[in-house]
Design an enzyme around this catalytic site. Structure first.
Site, short mmCIF file in Angstrom:
data_model
loop_
_atom_site.label_atom_id
_atom_site.label_comp_id
_atom_site.label_asym_id
_atom_site.label_seq_id
_atom_site.Cartn_x
_atom_site.Cartn_y
_atom_site.Cartn_z
N TYR A 154 41.28 40.42 36.45
CA TYR A 154 41.37 41.50 35.47
C TYR A 154 42.23 41.10 34.26
O TYR A 154 42.22 41.78 33.24
CB TYR A 154 41.94 42.78 36.09
CG TYR A 154 41.08 43.38 37.19
CD1 TYR A 154 39.80 42.91 37.44
CD2 TYR A 154 41.56 44.41 37.99
CE1 TYR A 154 39.02 43.45 38.45
CE2 TYR A 154 40.78 44.96 38.99
CZ TYR A 154 39.52 44.47 39.22
OH TYR A 154 38.75 45.01 40.21
N LYS A 203 39.66 34.51 49.91
CA LYS A 203 38.33 33.92 50.04
C LYS A 203 38.54 32.40 49.96
O LYS A 203 38.00 31.70 49.09
CB LYS A 203 37.43 34.46 48.91
CG LYS A 203 35.98 34.08 49.03
CD LYS A 203 35.24 34.86 50.10
CE LYS A 203 33.79 34.38 50.20
NZ LYS A 203 33.09 34.90 51.38
N ASP A 235 35.39 39.35 52.92
CA ASP A 235 34.16 40.01 53.40
C ASP A 235 34.36 40.52 54.83
O ASP A 235 33.93 41.62 55.18
CB ASP A 235 32.94 39.09 53.27
CG ASP A 235 33.26 37.62 53.55
OD1 ASP A 235 34.44 37.31 53.80
OD2 ASP A 235 32.34 36.80 53.51
N ASP A 259 41.77 46.05 44.74
CA ASP A 259 41.19 47.22 44.08
C ASP A 259 40.09 47.81 44.96
O ASP A 259 40.04 49.02 45.23
CB ASP A 259 40.61 46.76 42.72
CG ASP A 259 40.19 47.91 41.85
OD1 ASP A 259 40.48 49.07 42.19
OD2 ASP A 259 39.53 47.65 40.80
N ASP A 263 40.49 51.15 47.93
CA ASP A 263 39.65 52.34 47.85
C ASP A 263 38.92 52.58 49.17
O ASP A 263 38.79 53.71 49.63
CB ASP A 263 38.62 52.20 46.72
CG ASP A 263 39.12 52.79 45.41
OD1 ASP A 263 40.32 53.14 45.35
OD2 ASP A 263 38.33 52.90 44.45
#
Ligand code: NAD
Length: 368
Positions: A154, A203, A235, A259, A263
């Site tokens: 980001y 990852k 994942d 992020d 959620d």
């Protein structure tokens, strides 16, 4: 009692009520802090400031330098929520960098908040609201998601270019060792104060940034022998959160993974009005706010659920003020009101007792 001792017991809090339901829920959180102060002999001194849409109305911009300075000079910041109805409010006819949400981004940056904590706790009284299979929900879960907040994809360089008729967009994912180290240290400290179990999510089978992430996290782990560290690919983590959320204690991850995963972790509690969060800077400073937004659809009706904001001041007591007993008192008081069947309309069901925003605050404060 010495002057120093008196000063030690005074905590200065910048209070940003914000927009929508913000003023209603912040009023209840202050009420509960004042009850904590009365019971345990602390003084919480609030400085009320504007940020977000209300600051645009008053000063023409979502965050002023004066407000940022007041926040910086406080021991912690309490935030309700900011923003309005995106389709209707004039605030959203302004350029993106002048809208209410820009104030929050500037505030986070200006305060150096680099670690975001979201608590996902399934209250047994609310287990039926959990969207997971009932046998999974019945086991419950209690986890903290620690997300790096100021680095990664980001914040990397980005551009879009056209060459020979082909349009290419580029976003850069970049992390330096010191950025990983400081957020990892926060996560280990938090894990050491909980069940001592930290899962770092990355990852590393694909990304260089993740391989550096893993290396630095393992270095930091040496300073926390009481914490058990394991690694999980992102994942797999997304799957495990719905398959067996009870396995998680503290989850540490980078900005974008966090992020998305935070959620998901909030959603499985099934109660948007119940999720507190904290954003921490170096040292003890932090900003505390509910995970939900300003809910303009129910603003001004005294029906919003104030518990996420009340639980956020519990986090403030724990992480910024080192007052663990007082933080436990807030969390226990919330558990008690739920166990006694008190519910704001968002959680109400047949057989429970419907209370307003301010009544809920009164009832929690009375149980401190
Ligand atoms: P929202 O979280 O405000 O509301 C989503 C739904 O949940 C609404 O139906 C709302 O009534 C309900 N809800 C939210 N909090 C509740 C509470 N405490 N009690 C009862 N019901 C509650 O999300 P949204 O509608 O997408 O966003 C509204 C505004 O909030 C937007 O302007 C958005 O940008 C802003 N926002 C601000 C923050 C923040 O201040 N940190 C975070 C998210 C969204």
């Amino acid at each position: 009692m010495s002057v120093l001792k008196e000063r030690e017991m005074e905590y200065r809090i910048a209070a940003i009520s914000g927009d929508g339901i913000g003023p209603e829920i912040v009023a209840e959180a202050k009420k509960v802090l004042n009850a904590v102060g009365k019971k345990y002999g602390h003084r919480f001194v609030f400085t009320d400031v504007l940020m977000g849409g209300c600051s645009i109305d008053a000063y023409g911009k979502p965050l002023t330098d004066e407000v940022l300075e007041i926040c910086r000079n406080s021991d912690a910041v309490l935030l309700g929520a900011i923003g309005g109805n995106v389709g209707q409010s004039d605030w959203y006819r302004r350029p993106p960098q002048e809208r209410p949400e820009a104030g929050l981004l500037a505030l986070r940056k200006g305060l150096g908040l680099f670690a975001n904590l979201r608590i996902s706790y399934l209250y047994k009284e609310l287990a039926e609201r959990c969207p997971l299979r009932q046998e999974v929900a019945e086991k419950g879960f209690d986890m903290v998601m620690v997300r790096e907040l100021t680095g990664g994809l980001y914040f990397g360089e980005r551009y879009t270019e056209e060459k020979d008729g082909v349009v290419t967009a580029v976003d850069t994912l970049k992390y330096s060792d010191w950025e990983i180290r400081r957020v990892a240290e926060q996560a280990f400290r938090i894990a050491a104060g909980r069940r001592g179990n930290l899962i770092s999510v990355d990852k590393a089978n694909v990304l260089d940034t993740s391989r550096l992430w893993r290396k630095v996290v393992e270095e930091v782990a040496k300073d926390y022998p009481e914490v058990t560290l394991s690694h999980m690919l992102v994942d797999n983590c997304a799957m495990q959160l719905v398959h067996n959320p009870g396995q998680f204690d503290v989850v540490l991850t980078e900005n974008m993974f966090g992020d998305i995963l935070s959620d998901e972790a909030s959603e499985i509690t099934g109660s948007i009005g119940m999720q507190p969060s904290a954003s921490l800077a170096e040292g003890h400073f932090g900003l505390y706010e509910p995970s939900h937004g300003s809910a303009p659809d129910i603003a001004g009706q005294n029906i919003a659920n104030p518990l996420a904001t009340i639980l956020s001041v519990g986090l403030m007591l724990r992480f910024s003020f080192d007052l663990a007993e007082e933080a436990d008192a807030v969390e226990n008081a919330v558990r008690k009101v739920l166990a006694e069947g008190l519910r704001t309309p968002d959680l109400w069901k047949e057989g429970s007792i419907k209370v307003s925003t301010s009544q809920m605050g009164d009832e929690v404060a009375a149980r401190i």
